[in-house]
Enzyme design. Structure first.
Site, PDB file in Angstrom:
ATOM      1  N   HIS A   1       0.844  -1.209   0.000  1.00 36.56           N
ATOM      2  CA  HIS A   1       0.000   0.000   0.000  1.00 36.56           C
ATOM      3  C   HIS A   1       0.874   1.252   0.000  1.00 36.56           C
ATOM      4  CE1 HIS A   1      -3.138  -2.616   2.258  1.00 36.56           C
ATOM      5  NE2 HIS A   1      -3.619  -2.408   1.052  1.00 36.56           N
TER       6      HIS A   1
ATOM      7  N   LYS B   1     -18.288  -5.281   8.050  1.00 37.59           N
ATOM      8  CA  LYS B   1     -17.090  -6.090   7.829  1.00 37.59           C
ATOM      9  C   LYS B   1     -16.257  -6.131   9.102  1.00 37.59           C
ATOM     10  CE  LYS B   1     -13.397  -6.436   4.394  1.00 37.59           C
ATOM     11  NZ  LYS B   1     -12.773  -5.754   3.255  1.00 37.59           N
TER      12      LYS B   1
ATOM     13  N   SER C   1      -3.210  -7.581   2.944  1.00 38.95           N
ATOM     14  CA  SER C   1      -3.443  -7.467   4.385  1.00 38.95           C
ATOM     15  C   SER C   1      -3.839  -8.826   4.953  1.00 38.95           C
ATOM     16  CB  SER C   1      -4.558  -6.457   4.671  1.00 38.95           C
ATOM     17  OG  SER C   1      -4.209  -5.202   4.168  1.00 38.95           O
TER      18      SER C   1
ATOM     19  N   ARG D   1      -2.261  -6.022  -8.241  1.00 39.07           N
ATOM     20  CA  ARG D   1      -1.152  -6.944  -8.016  1.00 39.07           C
ATOM     21  C   ARG D   1      -1.119  -7.975  -9.145  1.00 39.07           C
ATOM     22  NH1 ARG D   1      -3.375  -7.827  -2.142  1.00 39.07           N
ATOM     23  NH2 ARG D   1      -5.112  -7.940  -3.555  1.00 39.07           N
TER      24      ARG D   1
END
Ligand code: PNS
Length: 158
Positions: free
Chosen positions: A16, A40, A127, A89
């Site tokens: 990030h 979440k 993450s 990515r």
């Protein structure tokens, strides 16, 4: 031009930060904003995630850290951002990211998304994978800023 880099950042990784460094060179101001999502379950609170960010981006001068809830494009308009930045990515990211970018642009035609590739060293990083490795006692010091590493150690009782 103001660019908006939104995400959950639970927690931030060096990937990030690499995207932030790249984006900050392309735009006048980069607003990094953490989604407040009551539905979440996150490992770290919003306040913790904001602290991690603030502690890790001192070397980037044209950056602001915020949080938001609701529709991303509404928030982008509110802060005058013309561009949403997202990191890509691998190909596996593409479908989800493309769908979001197209939906956001359909909702608000003045907001475009640009994708930046983080350094190749971070292609495998997320993450979730960092949390998983840390939870089993793996060393994540290469993958996250030191403030996050300390917090993960504490969280998982090390
Ligand atoms: O880091 P993440 O979890 O991949 O980030 C996802 C995020 C925050 C960019 C996305 O969930 C989002 O924009 N949520 C806000 C609600 C919204 O606008 N949804 C429509 C997007 S198509």
């Amino acid at each position: 031009m103001i660019a908006l880099y939104p995400g959950s950042f639970d927690p931030i990784t060096n990937g990030h930060i690499n995207v932030m460094e790249r984006a900050s060179k392309l735009f006048d101001t980069l607003v990094v904003s953490i989604l407040i999502n009551q539905n979440k379950k996150s490992l770290f609170t919003l306040e913790e995630r904001m602290e991690f960010l603030k502690g890790a981006i001192g070397h980037i001068y044209n950056i602001r850290i915020e949080s938001f809830q609701g529709l991303l494009v509404d928030y982008a308009k509110e802060i005058n951002a013309g561009v949403i930045v997202r990191g890509l990515r691998a190909v596996s990211d593409f479908e989800y990211e493309m769908q979001m970018a197209l939906m956001n642009n359909a909702l608000e035609k003045d907001v475009d998304t640009i994708f930046l590739c983080a350094d190749g060293d971070f292609t495998f990083l997320s993450s979730s994978v960092v949390k998983e490795v840390a939870s089993f006692g793996g060393d994540v010091s290469k993958f996250v800023p030191s403030n996050v590493k300390l917090a993960l150690d504490k969280k998982f009782g090390r």
